[in-house]
Design a protein around this motif. Structure first.
Motif, PDB file in Angstrom:
ATOM      1  N   TRP A 143       3.525  16.077   0.219  1.00 19.36           N
ATOM      2  CA  TRP A 143       3.691  14.759   0.962  1.00 19.36           C
ATOM      3  C   TRP A 143       4.800  14.039  -0.290  1.00 19.36           C
ATOM      4  O   TRP A 143       4.725  14.383  -1.148  1.00 19.36           O
ATOM      5  CB  TRP A 143       1.982  14.228   0.689  1.00 19.36           C
ATOM      6  N   GLN A 144       5.279  13.295   0.710  1.00 21.04           N
ATOM      7  CA  GLN A 144       7.064  12.427   0.112  1.00 21.04           C
ATOM      8  C   GLN A 144       5.528  10.955   0.486  1.00 21.04           C
ATOM      9  O   GLN A 144       5.029  10.606   0.879  1.00 21.04           O
ATOM     10  CB  GLN A 144       7.668  12.264   0.826  1.00 21.04           C
ATOM     11  N   VAL A 145       6.058   9.931  -1.303  1.00 19.52           N
ATOM     12  CA  VAL A 145       5.642   9.054  -1.011  1.00 19.52           C
ATOM     13  C   VAL A 145       6.045   7.958  -0.396  1.00 19.52           C
ATOM     14  O   VAL A 145       7.419   7.533  -0.868  1.00 19.52           O
ATOM     15  CB  VAL A 145       4.911   8.952  -1.935  1.00 19.52           C
ATOM     16  N   PHE A 146       5.708   7.091   0.894  1.00 16.99           N
ATOM     17  CA  PHE A 146       6.509   6.373   1.089  1.00 16.99           C
ATOM     18  C   PHE A 146       5.197   4.379   0.043  1.00 16.99           C
ATOM     19  O   PHE A 146       3.636   4.756   0.339  1.00 16.99           O
ATOM     20  CB  PHE A 146       6.136   5.783   2.824  1.00 16.99           C
ATOM     21  N   GLY A 147       5.873   3.158   0.063  1.00 14.20           N
ATOM     22  CA  GLY A 147       5.372   2.158   0.026  1.00 14.20           C
ATOM     23  C   GLY A 147       4.889   1.045   1.281  1.00 14.20           C
ATOM     24  O   GLY A 147       6.481   1.140   1.802  1.00 14.20           O
ATOM     25  N   ILE A 148       4.683   0.839   1.928  1.00 17.21           N
ATOM     26  CA  ILE A 148       4.352  -0.368   2.457  1.00 17.21           C
ATOM     27  C   ILE A 148       4.456  -1.089   2.486  1.00 17.21           C
ATOM     28  O   ILE A 148       3.172  -1.641   2.199  1.00 17.21           O
ATOM     29  CB  ILE A 148       3.462  -0.035   4.062  1.00 17.21           C
ATOM     30  N   ALA A 149       5.381  -2.122   2.612  1.00 20.22           N
ATOM     31  CA  ALA A 149       5.015  -4.493   2.310  1.00 20.22           C
ATOM     32  C   ALA A 149       4.028  -4.553   3.183  1.00 20.22           C
ATOM     33  O   ALA A 149       3.902  -4.161   4.590  1.00 20.22           O
ATOM     34  CB  ALA A 149       5.989  -4.357   2.058  1.00 20.22           C
ATOM     35  N   THR A 179       0.438  -1.185  -0.318  1.00 22.14           N
ATOM     36  CA  THR A 179      -0.292   0.003   0.119  1.00 22.14           C
ATOM     37  C   THR A 179       1.014   1.232   0.226  1.00 22.14           C
ATOM     38  O   THR A 179       1.812   1.512   0.152  1.00 22.14           O
ATOM     39  CB  THR A 179      -0.964  -0.031   0.998  1.00 22.14           C
ATOM     40  N   LEU A 180       0.135   2.347  -0.446  1.00 22.79           N
ATOM     41  CA  LEU A 180       0.771   4.126  -0.402  1.00 22.79           C
ATOM     42  C   LEU A 180       0.825   4.440   1.221  1.00 22.79           C
ATOM     43  O   LEU A 180      -0.523   4.490   1.838  1.00 22.79           O
ATOM     44  CB  LEU A 180       1.211   4.238  -1.493  1.00 22.79           C
ATOM     45  N   ARG A 181       2.234   5.553   1.671  1.00 27.24           N
ATOM     46  CA  ARG A 181       1.559   6.226   2.279  1.00 27.24           C
ATOM     47  C   ARG A 181       2.200   7.536   2.177  1.00 27.24           C
ATOM     48  O   ARG A 181       3.291   7.785   1.471  1.00 27.24           O
ATOM     49  CB  ARG A 181       1.989   5.665   3.785  1.00 27.24           C
ATOM     50  N   TYR A 182       1.397   8.577   2.673  1.00 29.61           N
ATOM     51  CA  TYR A 182       2.309   9.690   2.199  1.00 29.61           C
ATOM     52  C   TYR A 182       2.422  10.700   3.557  1.00 29.61           C
ATOM     53  O   TYR A 182       1.531  10.927   4.177  1.00 29.61           O
ATOM     54  CB  TYR A 182       0.764  11.119   1.547  1.00 29.61           C
ATOM     55  N   GLN A 183       3.733  11.257   3.773  1.00 27.36           N
ATOM     56  CA  GLN A 183       4.355  11.742   5.256  1.00 27.36           C
ATOM     57  C   GLN A 183       3.875  13.273   4.323  1.00 27.36           C
ATOM     58  O   GLN A 183       4.928  13.861   3.437  1.00 27.36           O
ATOM     59  CB  GLN A 183       4.918  11.086   5.060  1.00 27.36           C
ATOM     60  N   PRO A 184       2.806  13.731   5.025  1.00 30.35           N
ATOM     61  CA  PRO A 184       3.018  15.329   5.133  1.00 30.35           C
ATOM     62  C   PRO A 184       4.512  16.091   5.704  1.00 30.35           C
ATOM     63  O   PRO A 184       5.555  15.318   6.713  1.00 30.35           O
ATOM     64  CB  PRO A 184       2.352  16.378   6.092  1.00 30.35           C
ATOM     65  N   PHE A 185       5.346  17.405   4.941  1.00 31.14           N
ATOM     66  CA  PHE A 185       5.638  18.233   5.347  1.00 31.14           C
ATOM     67  C   PHE A 185       6.263  19.654   5.019  1.00 31.14           C
ATOM     68  O   PHE A 185       5.276  19.512   4.066  1.00 31.14           O
ATOM     69  CB  PHE A 185       7.897  17.391   5.134  1.00 31.14           C
ATOM     70  N   VAL A 186       6.781  20.770   6.320  1.00 31.01           N
ATOM     71  CA  VAL A 186       6.932  21.948   5.126  1.00 31.01           C
ATOM     72  C   VAL A 186       8.060  22.074   4.375  1.00 31.01           C
ATOM     73  O   VAL A 186       9.126  21.917   4.790  1.00 31.01           O
ATOM     74  CB  VAL A 186       6.930  22.396   6.551  1.00 31.01           C
ATOM     75  N   ALA A 187       8.187  21.803   3.373  1.00 33.39           N
ATOM     76  CA  ALA A 187       8.587  22.229   1.748  1.00 33.39           C
ATOM     77  C   ALA A 187       9.100  23.831   2.150  1.00 33.39           C
ATOM     78  O   ALA A 187       9.245  24.636   2.865  1.00 33.39           O
ATOM     79  CB  ALA A 187       8.306  22.081   0.733  1.00 33.39           C
ATOM     80  N   LYS A 188      10.626  24.130   1.517  1.00 34.03           N
ATOM     81  CA  LYS A 188      11.005  25.066   1.838  1.00 34.03           C
ATOM     82  C   LYS A 188      10.174  26.508   1.354  1.00 34.03           C
ATOM     83  O   LYS A 188      10.731  27.646   2.339  1.00 34.03           O
ATOM     84  CB  LYS A 188      12.685  25.424   0.319  1.00 34.03           C
ATOM     85  N   ASP A 189       9.224  26.306   0.758  1.00 33.61           N
ATOM     86  CA  ASP A 189       8.217  27.429  -0.126  1.00 33.61           C
ATOM     87  C   ASP A 189       7.501  27.485   1.518  1.00 33.61           C
ATOM     88  O   ASP A 189       6.170  28.340   1.284  1.00 33.61           O
ATOM     89  CB  ASP A 189       8.082  27.453  -1.315  1.00 33.61           C
ATOM     90  N   GLY A 190       7.352  26.987   2.092  1.00 33.83           N
ATOM     91  CA  GLY A 190       6.813  27.060   3.687  1.00 33.83           C
ATOM     92  C   GLY A 190       5.088  26.440   3.502  1.00 33.83           C
ATOM     93  O   GLY A 190       4.038  26.458   3.882  1.00 33.83           O
ATOM     94  N   ARG A 191       5.393  26.213   2.280  1.00 30.68           N
ATOM     95  CA  ARG A 191       3.268  24.498   2.091  1.00 30.68           C
ATOM     96  C   ARG A 191       3.710  23.714   2.076  1.00 30.68           C
ATOM     97  O   ARG A 191       5.458  22.736   2.250  1.00 30.68           O
ATOM     98  CB  ARG A 191       3.482  24.541   0.404  1.00 30.68           C
ATOM     99  N   ILE A 192       2.804  23.121   2.251  1.00 36.91           N
ATOM    100  CA  ILE A 192       3.068  21.324   2.962  1.00 36.91           C
ATOM    101  C   ILE A 192       2.148  20.968   1.748  1.00 36.91           C
ATOM    102  O   ILE A 192       2.306  20.492   0.681  1.00 36.91           O
ATOM    103  CB  ILE A 192       1.474  20.938   3.940  1.00 36.91           C
TER     104      ILE A 192
END
Length: 96
Positions: A31-37, A16-29
């Motif tokens: 999401w980095q994508v991760f696969g979960i086995a 499945t997939l998971r989307y990890q939020p983070f604040v980018a350099k421009d100050g916006r949120i």
């Protein structure tokens, strides 16, 4: 690492997939994508051409990306970040 061209076989095997939020350099949120086995092991999803982490810049992009791999899905849980003190819903300062 899980490259973008390997996501479909990964999902077929129960991943499945998971989307990890983070604040980018421009100050916006974003999401980095991760696969979960199926065994719970997480792998960062990377772009085939560059090897860089797969980053989605809008919630709409997250939804479209997810629906591409899970077309029968009826819901999606996406992580968000709490609002900073004094920050409005759009990231604007709250007026007094």
């Amino acid at each position: 690492m899980l490259f973008g061209n390997a996501i479909r076989p990964f999902v077929r095997r129960g991943g499945t997939l998971r989307y990890q939020p983070f604040v980018a350099k421009d100050g916006r949120i974003h999401w980095q994508v991760f696969g979960i086995a199926p065994n719970g092991h997480e792998l960062p999803v990377c772009v085939v051409r560059t090897g860089e982490a797969r980053i989605l810049k809008t919630i709409g992009a997250v939804l479209n990306f997810h629906q591409d791999y899970f077309p029968l899905a009826t819901e999606l849980c996406v992580g968000i970040l709490p609002l900073e003190e004094g920050q409005g819903l759009r990231g604007d300062d709250v007026e007094d």
